[in-house]
Structure formats: structure tokens, C-alpha cells
Write an enzyme that holds these catalytic residues in place. Sequence first.
Site, PDB file in Angstrom:
ATOM      1  N   GLN A   4       0.613  -0.724   0.638  1.00 46.62           N
ATOM      2  CA  GLN A   4       0.225  -0.196   0.159  1.00 46.62           C
ATOM      3  C   GLN A   4       0.630   1.060  -0.017  1.00 46.62           C
ATOM      4  O   GLN A   4       0.542   2.313  -0.361  1.00 46.62           O
ATOM      5  CB  GLN A   4      -0.714   0.102   1.468  1.00 46.62           C
ATOM      6  CG  GLN A   4      -2.539  -0.998   1.132  1.00 46.62           C
ATOM      7  CD  GLN A   4      -1.558  -2.500   1.663  1.00 46.62           C
ATOM      8  OE1 GLN A   4      -0.305  -2.070   1.716  1.00 46.62           O
ATOM      9  NE2 GLN A   4      -2.441  -2.535   2.344  1.00 46.62           N
ATOM     10  N   ASP A  44      -6.574   1.448  12.596  1.00 47.81           N
ATOM     11  CA  ASP A  44      -8.053   0.684  12.338  1.00 47.81           C
ATOM     12  C   ASP A  44      -8.575   0.562  13.256  1.00 47.81           C
ATOM     13  O   ASP A  44     -10.220  -0.001  13.496  1.00 47.81           O
ATOM     14  CB  ASP A  44      -7.480  -0.768  11.190  1.00 47.81           C
ATOM     15  CG  ASP A  44      -7.183  -0.312  10.059  1.00 47.81           C
ATOM     16  OD1 ASP A  44      -5.747  -0.261   9.979  1.00 47.81           O
ATOM     17  OD2 ASP A  44      -7.656  -0.818   8.876  1.00 47.81           O
TER      18      ASP A  44
HETATM   19  C1  LIG Z   1      -6.948   5.844   6.802  1.00 46.08           C
HETATM   20  S1  LIG Z   1      -6.769   4.052   6.167  1.00 46.08           S
HETATM   21  C2  LIG Z   1      -6.444   3.105   8.072  1.00 46.08           C
HETATM   22  C3  LIG Z   1      -5.566   2.064   7.794  1.00 46.08           C
HETATM   23  O1  LIG Z   1      -6.046   1.082   7.455  1.00 46.08           O
HETATM   24  C4  LIG Z   1      -5.132   0.524   6.327  1.00 46.08           C
HETATM   25  O2  LIG Z   1      -5.256  -1.172   6.379  1.00 46.08           O
HETATM   26  P1  LIG Z   1      -5.848  -1.908   4.383  1.00 46.08           P
HETATM   27  O3  LIG Z   1      -5.014  -1.195   3.535  1.00 46.08           O
HETATM   28  O4  LIG Z   1      -5.442  -2.875   5.012  1.00 46.08           O
HETATM   29  O5  LIG Z   1      -7.256  -1.313   3.789  1.00 46.08           O
HETATM   30  C5  LIG Z   1      -3.885   0.922   6.365  1.00 46.08           C
HETATM   31  O6  LIG Z   1      -3.453  -0.299   8.149  1.00 46.08           O
HETATM   32  C6  LIG Z   1      -4.074   2.111   7.835  1.00 46.08           C
HETATM   33  O7  LIG Z   1      -3.696   2.427   8.096  1.00 46.08           O
END
Ligand SMILES: CSC[C@H]1O[C@H](OP(=O)(O)O)[C@H](O)[C@@H]1O
Length: 375
Positions: free
Chosen positions: A203, A244
Site C-alpha cells: 500500500q 484501524d
Molecule cells: C486511513 S486508513 C487506516 C488503515 O487502513 C489500512 O488497512 P488496509 O490497507 O488493509 O485497508 C492501513 O492499516 C491504514 O493505516
Amino acid sequence: MNIDGVPHRSVWVDAEDGWSVHIFDQTRLPWAVEILRLTHEDEVAHAIRSMQVRGAPLIGAVAAYGLALALRRDASDAALESVAAMLGETRPTAINLRWALARMLEALRPVAPAARVAAAYAAADAIAEDDVATCRAIGQHGLPLIQAIAARKPGKPVNILTHCNTGWIATVDYGTALSVIYQAHDAGIPVHVWVDETRPRNQGSNLTAWELGKHGVPHTVIADNAGGHLMQHGEVDIVLVGTDRVTRNGDVANKIGTYLKALAAHDNKVPFWVALPHSTLDMSVRDGLREIPIEERAAEEVLTVTGRTEAGEVVTVRTAAPGSPGANPAFDVTPARLVTGLITERGRCEASEAGLLRLYPEFVAEPEFVEEAAN
Ligand SMILES: CSC[C@H]1O[C@H](OP(=O)(O)O)[C@H](O)[C@@H]1O
């Protein structure tokens, strides 16, 4: 935030038909900007599970619209409850998903089935608009942290390390930790961002680097394991991450690897700040390590990597030795003791119950666990 100067959102209702839901396919970024048109709750569930749409606040908003899509075909009490439960099970760690569905159920249970579709879209729109305003405010409350560092090193960039993606593509707009970075950059403060690639789904290298590049924010992609070294050598002024789920005592669930960054930051006395909207709070949990469910995703994500060939084809290749198994916990929990502070839409506070209750006094009484409210 913008894409190529076009004001943008990460989820929107089709302006023509007034009901279908549009998102970016985040599994195609940064190589292609592809928009998905969702017309059924099962498509929404698949998009969340596959991470075509991801980001704690955004999956909550998209699930809210997914419930509205379902009610167009069946607005009965049974459908309302069963679809909310189904969408709530798509990913277990981000509390925003259950928070949004709990808000939708609270709004829709009292409404007659005949009026539920309009009410559902209105409630989902309210969740989306709330997220935009909230994430913009997070940036404003985080800005003084960057300004204070900049004042101590005039003319030199503030070096910020971030993990995963917490930008506008992870929320309805603005982002959380990246909202702070955008506002500092837009305020003319020289910043430079160390972007953790964030294996296994990358990501950071795929999404955060793409966002920052589009917005002209100086950044460098690094291996996940490089952050500690950079902190030891004074190359990181502050760590800014998203989350999260934040518990009542300030424990922080976030993308796998966050805990290791917090340990390195603690060891090197680098400030470690976590940015979150109110929808990420779970004030009914007091022990994150033992109570927050950690999503276990497919081992394939660890054993492979996705990229684009010179010919422009997006491919996934196995990088691990043939036959080797993998393990893929998608999140970890950073204890409050390693968190310098929390940046919210209401201001900043220490990572503790007292700090959170100062900003959110409505939580003085322990609330019903959000999961129960959503089921
Ligand atoms: C503002 S997004 C918060 C949080 O969500 C992401 O998880 P994912 O990519 O698995 O949906 C990531 O943990 C971010 O920090």
C-alpha cells in the site's frame, strides 16, 4: 485531494442513475486508474474482501452504500439485518466497518420499508460527508506538530516516516496521517516522506507514493525494514501512521509492521503519532492485544508480488521458494505506551483513556460494544 487537478472522492453515487456506487479499483493503482461501478451488495462485499477498496474509513462508507444497494431490491427488516451482518463480516479489524453499519442500522430500523432506500442513501451520504470533514480536520490538528519540527530546522525538510496508505484513497477524501502531510506541504512547509513499501500488499509503494507524487510531495520509497536504521541515523523527525482501531486505553491496531516501527521510534526517541477519525475508536475494548481480531489474509499475498512489466502488463509473480508455505497476519497492535499521541478531528491527545475522554466526553459511560450494535 485531486487526480490531475480534478477534485476527487474515493466513493461516489452515479450522478446519472442516482443509485449505483463508484470506487477506484485500488488493486490496479498506480498502474491504471480504473473505476468500478457497483450495483449489488455482493460486489461491494467482494471489493472489500479483495481490497479493491480498502482503508478503514473508506470501507465503512462503501459498506454503507452497499446496504443501500441491497435495500433497493429488498427493504424488509430481514434483508436489512442480514445484509448488514454480511457486510460487517467482510473484514474483521477495522472498526469503522462496524461503526458505519451500526449507524446505518440505527438510522434505518425505525424507518418503514417503503421509505428505507431514500433514507439509506441519505445516511450513507452523511457518513461520507462526515468522513470528509473529519479527515480535513485531522490534518489541521496535526499541522502544528510539523510546524514545530520545521521551526527547529529552518530551511530543511521535515522528515516524516509513514506506513501503509492513509491518504485520500483510504478515506472518502483528505486521508488521516497523509492529511497532516498534505496540509503541511500545502502550507509551504518543506517536508520529505519516507514511504514504507508495506508488504505484502505494498500500500505504501503503490498507493502512498502514487498519491504523494500526484500532489508533488517529496518522498522516498523504502523497504519496510529500513525505518529503524533511518531513525538510528537521525533521518526521521516524526513517524505518522493511521489506524484501524484505537481502544479505550489507547492501544492501536494498524497495518502489520506498525508495532515494529513504534519500537524503533521508542528506542530512538522519535515521536510516534497516530491519526484517526472518531469512527476508528472502539471505546468498549480495553486491551487491544487480546481483544482486537487480527485479520489473517491469504498466504499467497506474502508468497507473491504484483507489478507491471516493461510491456505495461500488470502481473503477479511468485517470489517465495516453490512449495514454501506462508503466513499473513494483516495487522498488529501497538500498545499505548509506545504511542506519543493521537491526532483526531477534535484535537490531539495522549494515547490513554483520560486523553480520549477529554476529547470524547460522550464516551464516559462504557458504550455497548459496536459489534453487538451492528448484529
Ligand atoms: C486511513 S486508513 C487506516 C488503515 O487502513 C489500512 O488497512 P488496509 O490497507 O488493509 O485497508 C492501513 O492499516 C491504514 O493505516
